[in-house]
Design a protein around this motif. Structure first.
Motif, PDB file in Angstrom:
ATOM      1  N   VAL A  75       0.832  -1.201   0.000  1.00 46.40           N
ATOM      2  CA  VAL A  75       0.000   0.000   0.000  1.00 46.40           C
ATOM      3  C   VAL A  75       0.866   1.250   0.000  1.00 46.40           C
ATOM      4  O   VAL A  75       0.639   2.196  -0.773  1.00 46.40           O
ATOM      5  N   ARG A  76       1.893   1.270   0.847  1.00 42.06           N
ATOM      6  CA  ARG A  76       2.795   2.421   0.904  1.00 42.06           C
ATOM      7  C   ARG A  76       3.580   2.586  -0.394  1.00 42.06           C
ATOM      8  O   ARG A  76       3.779   3.710  -0.882  1.00 42.06           O
ATOM      9  N   ALA A  77       4.033   1.464  -0.971  1.00 44.47           N
ATOM     10  CA  ALA A  77       4.815   1.539  -2.209  1.00 44.47           C
ATOM     11  C   ALA A  77       3.957   2.049  -3.360  1.00 44.47           C
ATOM     12  O   ALA A  77       4.382   2.917  -4.131  1.00 44.47           O
ATOM     13  N   LYS A  78       2.730   1.527  -3.475  1.00 44.09           N
ATOM     14  CA  LYS A  78       1.861   1.951  -4.578  1.00 44.09           C
ATOM     15  C   LYS A  78       1.440   3.409  -4.433  1.00 44.09           C
ATOM     16  O   LYS A  78       1.140   4.068  -5.444  1.00 44.09           O
ATOM     17  N   ALA A  79       1.433   3.927  -3.204  1.00 40.36           N
ATOM     18  CA  ALA A  79       1.086   5.338  -2.999  1.00 40.36           C
ATOM     19  C   ALA A  79       2.125   6.267  -3.623  1.00 40.36           C
ATOM     20  O   ALA A  79       1.843   7.441  -3.869  1.00 40.36           O
ATOM     21  N   GLN A  80       3.327   5.741  -3.888  1.00 42.16           N
ATOM     22  CA  GLN A  80       4.387   6.550  -4.495  1.00 42.16           C
ATOM     23  C   GLN A  80       4.305   6.554  -6.019  1.00 42.16           C
ATOM     24  O   GLN A  80       5.092   7.222  -6.684  1.00 42.16           O
ATOM     25  N   LEU A  81       3.343   5.782  -6.572  1.00 43.97           N
ATOM     26  CA  LEU A  81       3.249   5.610  -8.019  1.00 43.97           C
ATOM     27  C   LEU A  81       2.014   6.295  -8.589  1.00 43.97           C
ATOM     28  O   LEU A  81       0.952   6.304  -7.965  1.00 43.97           O
ATOM     29  N   GLY A  82       2.144   6.824  -9.793  1.00 43.75           N
ATOM     30  CA  GLY A  82       1.009   7.229 -10.611  1.00 43.75           C
ATOM     31  C   GLY A  82       1.079   6.461 -11.913  1.00 43.75           C
ATOM     32  O   GLY A  82       2.165   6.310 -12.478  1.00 43.75           O
ATOM     33  N   TYR A  83      -0.062   5.958 -12.384  1.00 38.36           N
ATOM     34  CA  TYR A  83      -0.028   5.049 -13.532  1.00 38.36           C
ATOM     35  C   TYR A  83      -1.106   5.406 -14.543  1.00 38.36           C
ATOM     36  O   TYR A  83      -2.279   5.561 -14.187  1.00 38.36           O
ATOM     37  N   LEU A  84      -0.691   5.528 -15.793  1.00 39.88           N
ATOM     38  CA  LEU A  84      -1.622   5.694 -16.909  1.00 39.88           C
ATOM     39  C   LEU A  84      -1.478   4.490 -17.826  1.00 39.88           C
ATOM     40  O   LEU A  84      -0.480   4.366 -18.542  1.00 39.88           O
ATOM     41  N   PRO A  85      -2.451   3.556 -17.813  1.00 41.94           N
ATOM     42  CA  PRO A  85      -2.389   2.429 -18.747  1.00 41.94           C
ATOM     43  C   PRO A  85      -2.657   2.881 -20.167  1.00 41.94           C
ATOM     44  O   PRO A  85      -3.052   4.029 -20.410  1.00 41.94           O
ATOM     45  N   GLU A  86      -2.441   1.967 -21.123  1.00 37.17           N
ATOM     46  CA  GLU A  86      -2.607   2.319 -22.532  1.00 37.17           C
ATOM     47  C   GLU A  86      -4.030   2.810 -22.822  1.00 37.17           C
ATOM     48  O   GLU A  86      -4.225   3.738 -23.597  1.00 37.17           O
ATOM     49  N   THR A  87      -5.019   2.188 -22.186  1.00 38.66           N
ATOM     50  CA  THR A  87      -6.402   2.662 -22.272  1.00 38.66           C
ATOM     51  C   THR A  87      -6.716   3.408 -20.980  1.00 38.66           C
ATOM     52  O   THR A  87      -6.817   2.789 -19.920  1.00 38.66           O
ATOM     53  N   PRO A  88      -6.827   4.741 -21.007  1.00 34.41           N
ATOM     54  CA  PRO A  88      -7.032   5.505 -19.768  1.00 34.41           C
ATOM     55  C   PRO A  88      -8.287   5.033 -19.024  1.00 34.41           C
ATOM     56  O   PRO A  88      -9.333   4.813 -19.647  1.00 34.41           O
ATOM     57  N   PRO A  89      -8.230   4.882 -17.707  1.00 31.02           N
ATOM     58  CA  PRO A  89      -9.364   4.372 -16.922  1.00 31.02           C
ATOM     59  C   PRO A  89     -10.376   5.473 -16.622  1.00 31.02           C
ATOM     60  O   PRO A  89     -10.588   5.879 -15.472  1.00 31.02           O
ATOM     61  N   LEU A  90     -11.046   5.977 -17.659  1.00 33.59           N
ATOM     62  CA  LEU A  90     -11.928   7.132 -17.516  1.00 33.59           C
ATOM     63  C   LEU A  90     -13.387   6.704 -17.385  1.00 33.59           C
ATOM     64  O   LEU A  90     -13.826   5.752 -18.026  1.00 33.59           O
ATOM     65  N   ASN A  91     -14.144   7.439 -16.577  1.00 30.26           N
ATOM     66  CA  ASN A  91     -15.602   7.294 -16.518  1.00 30.26           C
ATOM     67  C   ASN A  91     -16.190   8.420 -17.367  1.00 30.26           C
ATOM     68  O   ASN A  91     -16.254   9.574 -16.943  1.00 30.26           O
ATOM     69  N   ARG A  92     -16.634   8.078 -18.548  1.00 27.89           N
ATOM     70  CA  ARG A  92     -17.048   9.091 -19.519  1.00 27.89           C
ATOM     71  C   ARG A  92     -18.386   9.727 -19.199  1.00 27.89           C
ATOM     72  O   ARG A  92     -18.798  10.679 -19.864  1.00 27.89           O
ATOM     73  N   ASP A  93     -19.089   9.202 -18.191  1.00 31.22           N
ATOM     74  CA  ASP A  93     -20.361   9.802 -17.781  1.00 31.22           C
ATOM     75  C   ASP A  93     -20.177  10.892 -16.731  1.00 31.22           C
ATOM     76  O   ASP A  93     -21.159  11.518 -16.306  1.00 31.22           O
ATOM     77  N   LEU A  94     -18.929  11.107 -16.291  1.00 29.77           N
ATOM     78  CA  LEU A  94     -18.632  12.157 -15.316  1.00 29.77           C
ATOM     79  C   LEU A  94     -18.006  13.350 -16.015  1.00 29.77           C
ATOM     80  O   LEU A  94     -17.438  13.225 -17.101  1.00 29.77           O
ATOM     81  N   THR A  95     -18.113  14.509 -15.365  1.00 29.63           N
ATOM     82  CA  THR A  95     -17.342  15.646 -15.844  1.00 29.63           C
ATOM     83  C   THR A  95     -15.886  15.455 -15.444  1.00 29.63           C
ATOM     84  O   THR A  95     -15.552  14.602 -14.604  1.00 29.63           O
ATOM     85  N   VAL A  96     -15.018  16.255 -16.047  1.00 35.08           N
ATOM     86  CA  VAL A  96     -13.596  16.177 -15.706  1.00 35.08           C
ATOM     87  C   VAL A  96     -13.396  16.432 -14.214  1.00 35.08           C
ATOM     88  O   VAL A  96     -12.670  15.697 -13.535  1.00 35.08           O
TER      89      VAL A  96
END
Length: 320
Positions: A75-96
């Motif tokens: 949990v602590r290690a992953k908190a140091q990471l930011g990740y953008l996969p090839e297909t962005p994990p976006l919810n298109r029904d929300l505003t930015v």
């Protein structure tokens, strides 16, 4: 002053059943470094990225992010990471704004922290004017910016971007590349891409994986030396088989180019030119041209990363 190491991968291996897809992979990334991670399909690049992000455990070896062990304190290690996969994990029904607020809360922010993190991420990614628009109604380039914004909303030490410019038009590509260069000043960035010109435009370092092993890790400046310093191009009227060329001391590889032309690669610190000329005369090969070319990154990539074996399917991974 020694640069701060933010990512350490030590002797990482990964097996799926009896198949070894990573073999003693080791590398580090320091603060401010933008690392281009290259590999042919099936070479082990995606497996390495999954292990680095903590979504797949290694069979052996250690991963540390910001000095924190990924297996012992995930949990602590992953908190140091930011990740953008090839297909962005976006919810298109929300505003930015709604989506970035949601991402901030996932990162355990509350109250004013959420708004401050969202506005900072929007400012860094050029999203100030689209905050109230539905994600489904903004362009693919802006959607990619939103994907990067969610990756940096918690101000991580390390940002991992997987094919961040796929499907973008030339103007959008230039904008995203400028954004990544900016991120590299405040974070360590690992960029996985198949676009080799992107590596030369953005990255400070490059590494290539082949058959589950790293075959090159160099700075862009060192790569420039590699591109010119370890190859010969020869033309022969009566060329021998490749084996005769590779048996000459110092020659590491011989790659047929057609019409009696060969690209010769040789070992670091070696220069087989004299030995090659002597052998060509003795063997009556009809040597009529010899030059030291400057290779493109594409040619180096093909030389180092080609012929990768097939990697396991998703069902094989699940079975393992």
């Amino acid at each position: 002053m020694t640069a701060e190491v933010l990512v350490e991968i030590e002797n990482v291996s990964r097996n799926f059943g009896n198949r070894e897809v990573l073999r003693n992979v080791s590398f580090s990334v320091v603060k401010g470094e933008v690392l281009g991670f290259l590999g042919a399909n099936g070479a082990g690049k995606t497996t390495t990225m999954r292990i680095l992000t903590g979504t797949l455990a290694p069979s052996a070896g250690r991963v540390r992010v910001g000095g924190i062990d990924m297996l012992q304190q995930p949990v602590r290690a992953k908190a140091q990471l930011g990740y953008l996969p090839e297909t962005p994990p976006l919810n298109r029904d929300l505003t930015v704004d709604e989506y970035l607020d949601f991402c901030a809360r996932l990162r355990r922010m509350t109250g004013r922290q959420v708004r401050a993190a969202r506005e900072q991420a929007k400012a860094r990614c050029g999203l100030q004017d689209v905050g109230r628009r539905l994600i489904s109604n903004i362009s693919k380039g802006f959607q990619q910016r939103v994907g990067i914004a969610q990756a940096i909303i918690h101000n991580p030490l390390v940002v991992i971007l997987d094919e961040p410019t796929v499907g973008l038009d030339p103007i959008q590509i230039q904008e995203i590349r400028a954004l990544i260069r900016d991120l590299g000043q405040a974070h360590s960035v690992i960029l996985s891409t198949h676009i080799l010109s992107e590596v030369q435009a953005i990255c400070s370092h490059v590494q290539i994986i082949r058959h589950g092993e790293l075959v090159l890790k160099a700075s862009i400046d060192e790569l420039a030396t590699h591109l010119t310093g370890a190859h010969l191009e020869i033309a022969l009227r009566r060329p021998p088989v490749a084996l005769e060329l590779t048996q000459i001391p110092g020659i590491a590889g011989a790659h047929a180019q057609g019409d009696g032309r060969w690209l010769i690669s040789f070992e670091a610190g070696a220069d087989p030119t004299d030995a090659l000329v002597r052998q060509a005369v003795a063997g009556d090969w009809g040597l009529y041209e010899l030059a030291r070319p400057r290779l493109s990154l594409e040619e180096v990539f093909l030389e180092l990363a080609s012929d990768a074996p097939e990697q396991p399917t998703q069902s094989e991974e699940q079975a393992a």
